[in-house]
Write a protein that holds these residues in place. Structure first.
Motif, PDB file in Angstrom:
ATOM      1  N   PHE A  48     -12.758  -3.743  -3.324  1.00 38.50           N
ATOM      2  CA  PHE A  48     -11.665  -2.875  -3.012  1.00 38.50           C
ATOM      3  C   PHE A  48     -11.691  -2.854  -1.408  1.00 38.50           C
ATOM      4  CE2 PHE A  48      -9.702   0.786  -0.972  1.00 38.50           C
ATOM      5  CZ  PHE A  48      -8.316   0.918  -1.650  1.00 38.50           C
ATOM      6  N   SER A  49     -10.462  -3.105  -1.002  1.00 37.44           N
ATOM      7  CA  SER A  49     -10.484  -3.167   0.596  1.00 37.44           C
ATOM      8  C   SER A  49      -8.982  -2.549   1.003  1.00 37.44           C
ATOM      9  CB  SER A  49     -10.664  -4.268   1.190  1.00 37.44           C
ATOM     10  OG  SER A  49      -9.637  -5.362   0.668  1.00 37.44           O
ATOM     11  N   CYS A  58     -10.803   3.654  -8.360  1.00 43.91           N
ATOM     12  CA  CYS A  58     -10.493   2.519  -8.935  1.00 43.91           C
ATOM     13  C   CYS A  58     -10.834   2.452 -10.235  1.00 43.91           C
ATOM     14  CB  CYS A  58     -11.215   1.654  -8.105  1.00 43.91           C
ATOM     15  SG  CYS A  58     -10.702   1.375  -6.348  1.00 43.91           S
ATOM     16  N   ARG A 115      -5.887  -3.224   2.553  1.00 42.77           N
ATOM     17  CA  ARG A 115      -4.990  -4.355   3.181  1.00 42.77           C
ATOM     18  C   ARG A 115      -5.972  -5.439   3.580  1.00 42.77           C
ATOM     19  NH1 ARG A 115      -0.214  -1.185   6.490  1.00 42.77           N
ATOM     20  NH2 ARG A 115       0.294   0.080   4.584  1.00 42.77           N
ATOM     21  N   SER A 142      -8.863  -4.172  -5.706  1.00 42.28           N
ATOM     22  CA  SER A 142      -8.418  -5.735  -4.844  1.00 42.28           C
ATOM     23  C   SER A 142      -8.779  -6.897  -5.877  1.00 42.28           C
ATOM     24  CB  SER A 142      -9.213  -5.712  -3.420  1.00 42.28           C
ATOM     25  OG  SER A 142      -8.786  -4.672  -2.903  1.00 42.28           O
ATOM     26  N   SER A 143      -9.938  -6.670  -6.640  1.00 46.78           N
ATOM     27  CA  SER A 143      -9.964  -7.899  -7.411  1.00 46.78           C
ATOM     28  C   SER A 143     -11.166  -7.113  -8.404  1.00 46.78           C
ATOM     29  CB  SER A 143     -10.711  -9.094  -6.951  1.00 46.78           C
ATOM     30  OG  SER A 143     -12.223  -8.639  -6.308  1.00 46.78           O
TER      31      SER A 143
END
Length: 268
Positions: free
Chosen positions: A10-11, A48, A13, A56-57
């Protein structure tokens, strides 16, 4: 209810990843603990995991199914999440009214709670030991009592998996003990619990598996006896840590201490 995360990251942006290479599994039995320093992303990880924020992935799976395949109502009828304790915006509600909101996943959009819903509210309040506060306003109870009410609200939905984000933080010893006692009773009754905590001793005493969440590095998944060691905790928190045990009324209780460096006394 079994859950796992596969290659989660997770990030925000285009920024540096807050979380990366998150991989773990929990069989839904007992307590699974997350432990790490402030700012490591433990709350983000929980959000998440539950789909409250998007990976994010990577992905979360529950009972072998990707979270994206779960209908929202079906998922939240089996999983309950208790965020960090704060006075709710609905502070003018009574404790009982606050707790019955936990039934929302099982009620229709315009349905009102029925007799069974209120009976489950009473049962949940009994379970956490605050039924006597049912008529008090949320704004009139202590932080510890409000935390117990939040757990009761989650229990009113009859979950199989309970996810707790720092439930004992900002509480004094007595209220911490009360919350932890409730968690122990729930686990004894068969509920699976994911516990995000800042207290290594609380994790050591209760968990068989867990996740260390370092700041800026990939989390480490494993069995409790291999994770919660002096060496790993020292590296995790960046300060010397001592792990000892005490015999308290016939029980062996772990004690975890941060060992402060000796104070410097100037010569003179």
């Amino acid at each position: 209810m079994r859950c796992e995360v596969l290659n989660g990251s997770f990030s925000y942006r285009a920024g540096e990843p807050v979380l990366r290479d998150v991989n773990f599994s929990f069989d839904g039995k007992g307590v699974f603990a997350l432990l790490g320093p402030n700012g490591a992303g433990k709350t983000t990880l929980l959000k998440c995991l539950l789909g409250l924020m998007p990976w994010s992935s990577g992905e979360s799976r529950f009972d072998g199914r990707p979270l994206s395949d779960w209908p929202r109502r079906a998922f939240w009828s089996r999983v309950a999440y208790v965020p960090q304790a704060r006075l709710p915006n609905l502070a003018s509600l009574s404790i009982a009214e606050f707790v019955v909101l936990g039934r929302s996943a099982r009620l229709g959009a315009f349905a009102s709670p029925g007799a069974r819903d209120w009976a489950l509210v009473d049962e949940a309040l009994d379970t956490v030991g605050i039924r006597s506060l049912a008529g008090r306003l949320c704004s009139e109870v202590s932080g510890g009592q409000l935390q117990l009410a939040a757990i009761a609200r989650a229990l009113a939905d009859e979950p199989e998996l309970l996810v707790l984000d720092e439930p004992e933080s900002n509480l004094d010893f007595r209220n911490q003990a009360g919350v932890l006692s409730v968690i122990d009773r729930l686990v004894d009754a068969g509920l699976g619990v994911i516990l995000n905590t800042h207290f290594p001793a609380h994790a050591l005493l209760r968990t068989t598996t867990g996740l260390l969440v370092p700041k800026g590095a990939a989390p480490i998944f494993g069995k409790a006896e291999a994770l919660f060691t002096q060496k790993r905790l020292t590296a995790l928190f960046g300060i010397d840590v001592a792990v000892r045990t005490l015999d308290v009324e016939g029980r062996t209780v772990p004690v975890v201490l941060a060992v402060e460096p000796e104070p410097h006394h100037p010569a003179g």
